[in-house]
Design a protein around this motif. Structure first.
Motif, short mmCIF file in Angstrom:
data_model
loop_
_atom_site.label_atom_id
_atom_site.label_comp_id
_atom_site.label_asym_id
_atom_site.label_seq_id
_atom_site.Cartn_x
_atom_site.Cartn_y
_atom_site.Cartn_z
N ALA A 1 0.83 -1.27 0.09
CA ALA A 1 -0.04 -0.27 -0.06
C ALA A 1 0.73 1.23 -0.03
N GLN B 1 -6.61 1.10 4.24
CA GLN B 1 -5.96 0.42 3.00
C GLN B 1 -6.06 -0.95 3.35
N ALA C 1 -12.91 1.25 -8.10
CA ALA C 1 -12.06 2.60 -7.78
C ALA C 1 -10.61 2.29 -7.57
N TYR C 2 -9.85 3.48 -7.94
CA TYR C 2 -8.37 3.27 -7.82
C TYR C 2 -7.93 3.56 -6.55
N ASN C 3 -8.69 4.33 -5.62
CA ASN C 3 -8.23 4.42 -4.20
C ASN C 3 -8.90 3.42 -3.27
N VAL C 4 -7.92 3.07 -2.38
CA VAL C 4 -8.17 1.90 -1.50
C VAL C 4 -8.65 0.62 -2.15
N PRO C 5 -7.86 0.06 -3.00
CA PRO C 5 -8.54 -1.02 -3.97
C PRO C 5 -8.31 -2.47 -3.10
N GLU D 1 2.55 1.49 -3.55
CA GLU D 1 1.67 1.40 -4.71
C GLU D 1 0.61 2.81 -4.58
N ALA D 2 0.45 3.14 -3.48
CA ALA D 2 -0.40 4.31 -3.48
C ALA D 2 0.12 5.61 -2.65
N CYS E 1 0.75 5.84 0.66
CA CYS E 1 0.08 5.65 1.85
C CYS E 1 1.13 5.89 2.85
N VAL F 1 -5.22 6.58 7.29
CA VAL F 1 -5.48 5.97 5.98
C VAL F 1 -5.07 4.81 5.74
#
Length: 107
Positions: free
Chosen positions: A28, A44, A100-104, A31-32, A34, A40
């Motif tokens: 996470a 995740q 969605a791309y967020n919190v996949p 990739e994001a 975070c 957050v």
């Protein structure tokens, strides 16, 4: 498979993911982007793991079928026969989705 068997397989899968929680956190972050200490991070990794187990419990609590609440007047035919209206829940297979791309991991 019976639903109890499907749930048992998914519980083993969730246990395997939980055992890899730290690796999932690393992914996470990479990739994001975070931040590790961020609130957050719970959304995740940790919350999706909890939600999956709660969803399995919810699934087991639902009826496999239920009687539809059709008024008696609509259940009786012109010949006086009583018609029963039942909904039965049967899995139909794999579902595809565009998440969605967020919190996949939630998805």
């Amino acid at each position: 498979m019976a639903r109890e068997q499907r749930v048992a397989v998914l519980r083993r899968f969730m246990a395997a993911l939980s055992d890899r929680r730290e690796r999932l956190r690393e992914l996470a972050v990479r990739e994001a982007g975070c931040p590790v200490g961020s609130s957050v991070m719970d959304a995740q990794v940790d919350a999706p793991l909890r939600m999956a187990l709660e969803t399995l419990d919810l699934y087991l609590s639902l009826p496999e079928m239920h009687d539809n609440p059709v008024p008696l007047a609509e259940r009786v035919t012109a010949r006086g026969q009583v018609v029963q209206s039942v909904t039965r829940y049967v899995p139909v297979g794999v579902v595809a989705a565009i998440p969605a791309y967020n919190v996949p991991f939630y998805t």
